[in-house]
Design an enzyme around this catalytic site. Structure first.
Site, PDB file in Angstrom:
ATOM      1  N   ARG A 224      45.003  39.547  35.386  1.00 60.83           N
ATOM      2  CA  ARG A 224      45.535  39.737  34.017  1.00 60.83           C
ATOM      3  C   ARG A 224      45.388  41.076  33.652  1.00 60.83           C
ATOM      4  NH1 ARG A 224      48.112  35.346  34.249  1.00 60.83           N
ATOM      5  NH2 ARG A 224      47.747  33.913  33.126  1.00 60.83           N
ATOM      6  N   HIS A 272      55.271  40.923  36.445  1.00 62.87           N
ATOM      7  CA  HIS A 272      54.467  39.444  36.530  1.00 62.87           C
ATOM      8  C   HIS A 272      55.288  38.549  37.219  1.00 62.87           C
ATOM      9  CE1 HIS A 272      51.434  37.086  33.760  1.00 62.87           C
ATOM     10  NE2 HIS A 272      51.717  36.506  35.076  1.00 62.87           N
TER      11      HIS A 272
HETATM   12  N1  LIG Z   1      50.309  37.058  38.306  1.00 57.32           N
HETATM   13  C1  LIG Z   1      50.618  36.027  38.330  1.00 57.32           C
HETATM   14  O1  LIG Z   1      51.682  35.509  38.567  1.00 57.32           O
HETATM   15  C2  LIG Z   1      49.610  34.687  38.129  1.00 57.32           C
HETATM   16  C3  LIG Z   1      49.827  33.563  38.491  1.00 57.32           C
HETATM   17  C4  LIG Z   1      48.834  32.468  38.613  1.00 57.32           C
HETATM   18  C5  LIG Z   1      47.361  32.934  38.115  1.00 57.32           C
HETATM   19  N2  LIG Z   1      47.367  34.113  37.958  1.00 57.32           N
HETATM   20  C6  LIG Z   1      45.756  34.638  37.574  1.00 57.32           C
HETATM   21  O2  LIG Z   1      44.914  34.151  38.529  1.00 57.32           O
HETATM   22  C7  LIG Z   1      43.895  33.610  37.859  1.00 57.32           C
HETATM   23  C8  LIG Z   1      43.005  32.840  38.870  1.00 57.32           C
HETATM   24  O3  LIG Z   1      43.759  31.521  39.222  1.00 57.32           O
HETATM   25  P1  LIG Z   1      42.997  30.394  40.011  1.00 57.32           P
HETATM   26  O4  LIG Z   1      43.970  29.074  40.031  1.00 57.32           O
HETATM   27  O5  LIG Z   1      42.482  30.922  41.483  1.00 57.32           O
HETATM   28  O6  LIG Z   1      41.741  29.933  39.153  1.00 57.32           O
HETATM   29  P2  LIG Z   1      40.423  29.323  39.450  1.00 57.32           P
HETATM   30  O7  LIG Z   1      40.771  28.209  40.584  1.00 57.32           O
HETATM   31  O8  LIG Z   1      39.933  28.714  38.239  1.00 57.32           O
HETATM   32  O9  LIG Z   1      39.323  30.347  40.009  1.00 57.32           O
HETATM   33  C9  LIG Z   1      38.674  31.334  39.341  1.00 57.32           C
HETATM   34  C10 LIG Z   1      37.875  32.151  40.378  1.00 57.32           C
HETATM   35  O10 LIG Z   1      37.253  33.331  39.527  1.00 57.32           O
HETATM   36  C11 LIG Z   1      35.856  33.114  39.680  1.00 57.32           C
HETATM   37  N3  LIG Z   1      35.363  33.808  38.440  1.00 57.32           N
HETATM   38  C12 LIG Z   1      35.423  33.113  37.150  1.00 57.32           C
HETATM   39  N4  LIG Z   1      34.715  33.998  36.278  1.00 57.32           N
HETATM   40  C13 LIG Z   1      33.915  34.791  37.027  1.00 57.32           C
HETATM   41  C14 LIG Z   1      33.210  35.708  36.892  1.00 57.32           C
HETATM   42  N5  LIG Z   1      32.793  35.887  35.682  1.00 57.32           N
HETATM   43  N6  LIG Z   1      32.481  36.549  37.805  1.00 57.32           N
HETATM   44  C15 LIG Z   1      32.905  36.190  39.138  1.00 57.32           C
HETATM   45  N7  LIG Z   1      33.849  35.240  39.551  1.00 57.32           N
HETATM   46  C16 LIG Z   1      34.486  34.587  38.430  1.00 57.32           C
HETATM   47  C17 LIG Z   1      35.488  31.743  39.714  1.00 57.32           C
HETATM   48  O11 LIG Z   1      34.335  31.736  40.339  1.00 57.32           O
HETATM   49  P3  LIG Z   1      33.399  30.208  40.827  1.00 57.32           P
HETATM   50  O12 LIG Z   1      34.380  29.767  42.128  1.00 57.32           O
HETATM   51  O13 LIG Z   1      32.194  30.543  41.121  1.00 57.32           O
HETATM   52  O14 LIG Z   1      33.932  29.353  39.782  1.00 57.32           O
HETATM   53  C18 LIG Z   1      36.636  31.318  40.867  1.00 57.32           C
HETATM   54  O15 LIG Z   1      36.402  31.477  41.973  1.00 57.32           O
HETATM   55  C19 LIG Z   1      44.325  32.870  36.679  1.00 57.32           C
HETATM   56  O16 LIG Z   1      43.397  32.600  35.555  1.00 57.32           O
HETATM   57  C20 LIG Z   1      45.528  33.839  36.132  1.00 57.32           C
HETATM   58  O17 LIG Z   1      44.795  34.774  35.440  1.00 57.32           O
HETATM   59  C21 LIG Z   1      48.215  34.996  37.682  1.00 57.32           C
END
Ligand SMILES: NC(=O)c1ccc[n+]([C@@H]2O[C@H](COP(=O)([O-])OP(=O)(O)OC[C@H]3O[C@@H](n4cnc5c(N)ncnc54)[C@H](OP(=O)(O)O)[C@@H]3O)[C@@H](O)[C@H]2O)c1
Length: 309
Positions: A224, A272
């Site tokens: 983000r 994006h």
């Molecule tokens: N640009 C785009 O088009 C696009 C598209 C989709 C998603 N995204 C972004 O990608 C993000 C992640 O998606 P996802 O599906 O992979 O989410 P997810 O499965 O919930 O994974 C989030 C990861 O971030 C880690 N995390 C969260 N808070 C943290 C902290 N304070 N310190 C260290 N690590 C932390 C989590 O750790 P744990 O494993 O230990 O819980 C987990 O490994 C979304 O929230 C969104 O912002 C962007």
């Protein structure tokens, strides 16, 4: 059962037709501002208005049409006990892996240089890639980060990962929590951000953090815009510690024409698009979960609102 669709789309029937195919017995309603309460059981939303939750008081769950739920958590009236279910991969992680791999390969294999040589009809071979000089560090090892890390590890780049909790991913050196952040950063030249936006991760990528990366650093931000302190990246690029950055997400989208990023050397900007929500896969996943909930089963992907993701 009633399902309400509340996401800005000039052609909402592209979604509602698919939902109707998956849930033939459901009444599908497209939410509109000022609409009277419908008594919907489930809502499918993307950045909905607060008015939705003012009106719809009988919701059993809300399904976010994306992985990041920061747009939903900004609402002041999201009922705290209402289960929020985020999208889990649904075709996004492979797109993100492609996007990141494209940029890492392009940089490490001097593709800009060969493109510029072509413009001068120049046939000149440079030294081959040394993968050891391009260690990649992936912030976040969830659905998206894990796939990105595995893809780059499969291409034999040294890959490190960082998450809140410990992970074990073949070919990826995993680090956990604030205590291991410095070690992770010092091992990283290409920093890839796939974190969710939470109170803990907002403004994480600042001048100090960028300064801990290996020299000739590169940033790829697909998380983000609010993870990154814009002026700190511009400074790190100007000073040369960071040599290039690829940004797909921004604090304000569309990125305003007057934003200095447009004119900062070393920056690649995309609007994006690193991982698009795919309608078929998204509707299939969500409707499968609605059927499971109706059958009294538990579903995965329920957001921990306290943790923020
Ligand atoms: N640009 C785009 O088009 C696009 C598209 C989709 C998603 N995204 C972004 O990608 C993000 C992640 O998606 P996802 O599906 O992979 O989410 P997810 O499965 O919930 O994974 C989030 C990861 O971030 C880690 N995390 C969260 N808070 C943290 C902290 N304070 N310190 C260290 N690590 C932390 C989590 O750790 P744990 O494993 O230990 O819980 C987990 O490994 C979304 O929230 C969104 O912002 C962007």
């Amino acid at each position: 059962m009633k399902v309400i669709f509340a996401a800005y789309d000039p052609q909402p029937q592209r979604w509602t037709n698919l939902i109707a195919e998956q849930l033939p017995d459901a009444e599908i309603i497209v939410w509109e501002p000022g609409m009277a309460p419908t008594g919907a059981d489930y809502a499918l939303v993307w950045q909905p208005a607060e008015a939705l939750f003012e009106a719809e008081r009988q919701l059993k769950a809300v399904f976010n049409l994306g992985a990041g739920i920061d747009g939903l958590l900004r609402l002041r009236n999201l009922p705290p006990a209402l289960p929020v279910v985020r999208l889990e991969d649904a075709g996004m992680s492979v797109q993100m892996a492609e996007y990141v791999a494209y940029h890492v390969i392009g940089a490490s294999r001097d593709m800009d240089l060969y493109r510029s040589q072509q413009a001068d009809s120049q046939w000149k071979i440079h030294r081959p890639i040394k993968r050891s000089e391009w260690p990649v560090g992936v912030l976040g090892l969830g659905h998206i980060g894990k796939r990105v890390a595995q893809t780059l590890a499969g291409l034999e780049y040294p890959v490190h990962g960082w998450a809140r909790t410990a992970h074990d991913i073949e070919g990826v050196r995993c680090h956990a929590g604030q205590a291991e952040l410095d070690t992770f950063l010092q091992s990283t030249r290409v920093l890839v951000n796939t974190l969710p936006l939470t109170d803990e991760t907002r403004d994480l990528i600042d001048y100090r953090l960028l300064g801990r990366l290996r020299p000739g650093a590169m940033l790829i931000n697909v998380g983000r815009g609010e993870h990154l302190v814009d002026e700190d990246l511009i400074r790190a690029l100007a000073e040369g510690h960071v040599t290039r950055a690829v940004l797909d997400v921004f604090r304000q989208e569309p990125l305003p024409g007057e934003h200095p990023f447009w004119r900062t050397p070393g920056l690649t900007i995309t609007p994006h698009i690193s991982a698009r929500t795919l309608r078929d896969a998204t509707v299939e996943q969500i409707c499968g979960k609605i059927r499971a909930l109706e059958a009294g089963q538990q579903v995965s992907g329920v957001v921990d609102l306290g943790r923020g993701y």
